[in-house]
Design a protein around this motif. Structure first.
Motif, mmCIF file in Angstrom:
data_model
loop_
_atom_site.group_PDB
_atom_site.id
_atom_site.type_symbol
_atom_site.label_atom_id
_atom_site.label_comp_id
_atom_site.label_asym_id
_atom_site.label_seq_id
_atom_site.Cartn_x
_atom_site.Cartn_y
_atom_site.Cartn_z
ATOM 1 N N THR A 1 102.012 40.759 87.773
ATOM 2 C CA THR A 1 102.900 41.665 87.038
ATOM 3 C C THR A 1 103.306 41.089 85.694
ATOM 4 O O THR A 1 103.507 41.818 84.724
ATOM 5 N N GLY A 2 103.409 39.769 85.653
ATOM 6 C CA GLY A 2 103.760 39.150 84.379
ATOM 7 C C GLY A 2 102.684 39.323 83.329
ATOM 8 O O GLY A 2 102.964 39.628 82.169
ATOM 9 N N GLU A 3 101.446 39.117 83.718
ATOM 10 C CA GLU A 3 100.330 39.299 82.786
ATOM 11 C C GLU A 3 100.296 40.722 82.244
ATOM 12 O O GLU A 3 99.961 40.957 81.079
ATOM 13 N N ALA A 4 100.646 41.682 83.099
ATOM 14 C CA ALA A 4 100.572 43.084 82.705
ATOM 15 C C ALA A 4 101.762 43.535 81.858
ATOM 16 O O ALA A 4 101.594 44.255 80.863
ATOM 17 N N HIS A 5 102.970 43.108 82.224
ATOM 18 C CA HIS A 5 104.146 43.813 81.708
ATOM 19 C C HIS A 5 105.288 42.959 81.190
ATOM 20 O O HIS A 5 106.231 43.508 80.610
ATOM 21 N N TRP A 6 105.291 41.665 81.412
ATOM 22 C CA TRP A 6 106.452 40.842 81.099
ATOM 23 C C TRP A 6 106.939 40.995 79.657
ATOM 24 O O TRP A 6 108.047 41.477 79.403
ATOM 25 N N GLU A 7 106.123 40.612 78.703
ATOM 26 C CA GLU A 7 106.592 40.613 77.327
ATOM 27 C C GLU A 7 106.864 42.018 76.797
ATOM 28 O O GLU A 7 107.864 42.253 76.103
ATOM 29 N N ILE A 8 106.018 42.977 77.149
ATOM 30 C CA ILE A 8 106.205 44.325 76.610
ATOM 31 C C ILE A 8 107.491 44.966 77.130
ATOM 32 O O ILE A 8 108.199 45.672 76.399
ATOM 33 N N LEU A 9 107.831 44.709 78.385
ATOM 34 C CA LEU A 9 109.084 45.242 78.925
ATOM 35 C C LEU A 9 110.288 44.589 78.255
ATOM 36 O O LEU A 9 111.272 45.264 77.912
ATOM 37 N N LEU A 10 110.236 43.290 78.063
ATOM 38 C CA LEU A 10 111.338 42.599 77.419
ATOM 39 C C LEU A 10 111.539 43.088 75.983
ATOM 40 O O LEU A 10 112.671 43.332 75.547
ATOM 41 N N CYS A 11 110.452 43.237 75.246
ATOM 42 C CA CYS A 11 110.564 43.735 73.876
ATOM 43 C C CYS A 11 111.101 45.156 73.848
ATOM 44 O O CYS A 11 111.911 45.516 72.981
ATOM 45 N N ALA A 12 110.676 45.986 74.809
ATOM 46 C CA ALA A 12 111.180 47.355 74.882
ATOM 47 C C ALA A 12 112.682 47.380 75.115
ATOM 48 O O ALA A 12 113.422 48.149 74.480
ATOM 49 N N ARG A 13 113.164 46.524 76.035
ATOM 50 C CA ARG A 13 114.598 46.484 76.291
ATOM 51 C C ARG A 13 115.365 46.041 75.044
ATOM 52 O O ARG A 13 116.444 46.565 74.744
ATOM 53 N N ALA A 14 114.836 45.069 74.306
ATOM 54 C CA ALA A 14 115.494 44.619 73.082
ATOM 55 C C ALA A 14 115.541 45.738 72.048
ATOM 56 O O ALA A 14 116.587 46.000 71.443
ATOM 57 N N ILE A 15 114.417 46.417 71.845
ATOM 58 C CA ILE A 15 114.327 47.453 70.812
ATOM 59 C C ILE A 15 115.215 48.640 71.142
ATOM 60 O O ILE A 15 115.958 49.146 70.287
ATOM 61 N N GLU A 16 115.182 49.109 72.388
ATOM 62 C CA GLU A 16 115.917 50.331 72.734
ATOM 63 C C GLU A 16 117.427 50.109 72.852
ATOM 64 O O GLU A 16 118.200 51.056 72.759
ATOM 65 N N THR A 17 117.838 48.849 73.024
ATOM 66 C CA THR A 17 119.268 48.564 73.087
ATOM 67 C C THR A 17 119.787 47.889 71.832
ATOM 68 O O THR A 17 120.997 47.751 71.658
ATOM 69 N N GLN A 18 118.885 47.420 70.968
ATOM 70 C CA GLN A 18 119.254 46.689 69.769
ATOM 71 C C GLN A 18 120.095 45.455 70.125
ATOM 72 O O GLN A 18 121.114 45.176 69.508
ATOM 73 N N CYS A 19 119.635 44.738 71.131
ATOM 74 C CA CYS A 19 120.274 43.519 71.618
ATOM 75 C C CYS A 19 119.314 42.344 71.537
ATOM 76 O O CYS A 19 118.097 42.527 71.552
ATOM 77 N N TYR A 20 119.864 41.144 71.465
ATOM 78 C CA TYR A 20 119.058 39.972 71.772
ATOM 79 C C TYR A 20 118.731 39.998 73.259
ATOM 80 O O TYR A 20 119.538 40.454 74.086
ATOM 81 N N VAL A 21 117.558 39.495 73.627
ATOM 82 C CA VAL A 21 117.171 39.343 75.025
ATOM 83 C C VAL A 21 116.781 37.891 75.249
ATOM 84 O O VAL A 21 115.951 37.342 74.520
ATOM 85 N N ILE A 22 117.414 37.274 76.234
ATOM 86 C CA ILE A 22 117.084 35.901 76.617
ATOM 87 C C ILE A 22 116.521 35.946 78.026
ATOM 88 O O ILE A 22 117.221 36.325 78.975
ATOM 89 N N ALA A 23 115.244 35.600 78.178
ATOM 90 C CA ALA A 23 114.532 35.763 79.451
ATOM 91 C C ALA A 23 113.971 34.427 79.905
ATOM 92 O O ALA A 23 112.922 33.980 79.443
ATOM 93 N N ALA A 24 114.692 33.784 80.811
ATOM 94 C CA ALA A 24 114.255 32.508 81.382
ATOM 95 C C ALA A 24 113.350 32.788 82.573
ATOM 96 O O ALA A 24 113.660 33.630 83.411
ATOM 97 N N ALA A 25 112.240 32.062 82.674
ATOM 98 C CA ALA A 25 111.210 32.396 83.659
ATOM 99 C C ALA A 25 110.810 31.202 84.514
ATOM 100 O O ALA A 25 110.677 30.080 84.021
ATOM 101 N N GLN A 26 110.595 31.476 85.803
ATOM 102 C CA GLN A 26 109.905 30.527 86.671
ATOM 103 C C GLN A 26 108.429 30.494 86.270
ATOM 104 O O GLN A 26 107.891 31.493 85.780
#
Length: 321
Positions: free
Chosen positions: A229-254
């Motif tokens: 799931t990470g290969e498919a969607h991780w970065e694009i989902l995080l960027c989408a959340r940042a753009i649509e909320t106009q927030c910084y996103v801090i995503a710490a990952a295992q």
């Protein structure tokens, strides 16, 4: 930006479950008080760090890693360090996490509270195994600790990961975890923080609630995404959340292989309110942290130039045919 030392699958969700989650979040939005506080808005940029690590089934070993990274981050000038989901323990057998689950005032969390105090650093500890409502369940809890070692807030993961990942394994988090039901945002020296955990990332209504109801400026997404799931969607989902909320996103990952059964995608990143990645580790497997200076004036600048809060329409206002 500076660097310090150092989850293409389709996951269908039942329509009824989605409606249930949306209903839950709407109730939370209606019940939760709004806050216009924007802590740290007038201050200088704040140095934050995002951790990447490979937790194992050993509480002491994981704490040693977290302690080392916290001290290294403090030396790099970091004032707020964000750890991934299940930072303190990842078991290799079903039921192991239930056995080590504790209340938030238990000895495991006390060690991390002491670490924050000793390091004079705020810590975001995402995905702690908090003792649940009965002996067979826990909460997946995101804990925020301030630089004096006090728990400022905690959030129990709302969306539980019950999926059959193609080419991977079946996950059913609800077998041993009870879902939370409360949206959480809290003021800090680094802005107004919205707390979430991992699979929450796929449900934009939660982030809309944090942004428009709770005035979040920084969204925290500690995670342990699967490799597929990470290969498919991780970065694009995080960027989408940042753009649509106009927030910084801090995503710490295992990252990497925790045991013979479990592997995480990695790629800890920080994203600005325009959707630009401003910090990440050099690879998806290293244990370490990346550092960025976040400037809340950029949040306000993006929101002023693109005033989506003024343009929003609500489904209650829409006509259907």
């Amino acid at each position: 930006m500076a660097l310090a030392s150092l989850a293409a699958a389709s996951l269908p969700t039942a329509a009824a479950a989605v409606r249930s989650r949306v209903s839950l979040l709407r109730r939370a939005m209606a019940a939760s008080p709004s806050s216009s506080s924007c802590a740290g808005l007038a201050g200088s940029p704040a140095r934050v760090g995002v951790v990447q690590m490979t937790s194992v089934g050993d509480l002491d070993a994981n704490y040693a890693t977290c302690s080392r990274l916290t001290k290294e981050a403090a030396s790099a000038g970091v004032k707020f360090l964000c750890f991934p989901e299940v930072f303190s323990f990842i078991g290799s057998k079903d039921g192991e996490s239930i056995k080590i689950a504790e209340p938030l005032d238990g000895p495991i969390m006390q060690r991390y509270r002491s670490l924050a105090k000793e390091s004079s650093m705020w810590l975001s500890l995402g995905g702690f195994q908090e003792k649940g409502p009965d002996d067979s369940h826990q909460y997946n809890t995101h804990v925020l600790i301030d630089d004096s070692g006090e728990i400022r807030s905690s959030y129990r993961k709302i969306h539980l990961f019950d999926v059959d990942v193609p080419g991977n394994m079946v996950y059913k988090e609800s077998r041993f975890t009870t879902a939370g039901d409360t949206v959480v945002a809290v003021d800090s020296p680094f802005g107004r923080l919205g707390l979430t955990v991992c699979y929450d990332l796929r449900f934009p209504e939660l982030y809309q609630c944090l942004r428009f109801k709770h005035q979040a400026q920084v969204l925290l997404v500690p995670s342990a995404f699967t490799k597929v799931t990470g290969e498919a969607h991780w970065e694009i989902l995080l960027c989408a959340r940042a753009i649509e909320t106009q927030c910084y996103v801090i995503a710490a990952a295992q990252a990497g292989k925790h045991n013979e059964k479990r592997e995480s995608y990695g790629d800890s990143i920080i994203i600005d309110p325009w959707g630009t990645v401003i910090a990440r580790l050099p690879d998806r497997l290293s244990t370490g942290f990346a550092v960025a200076d976040i400037d809340l004036s950029k949040v306000e600048a993006v929101r002023t130039k693109m005033p989506i809060s003024e343009h929003r329409k609500f489904d209650s206002d829409w006509k259907t045919s």
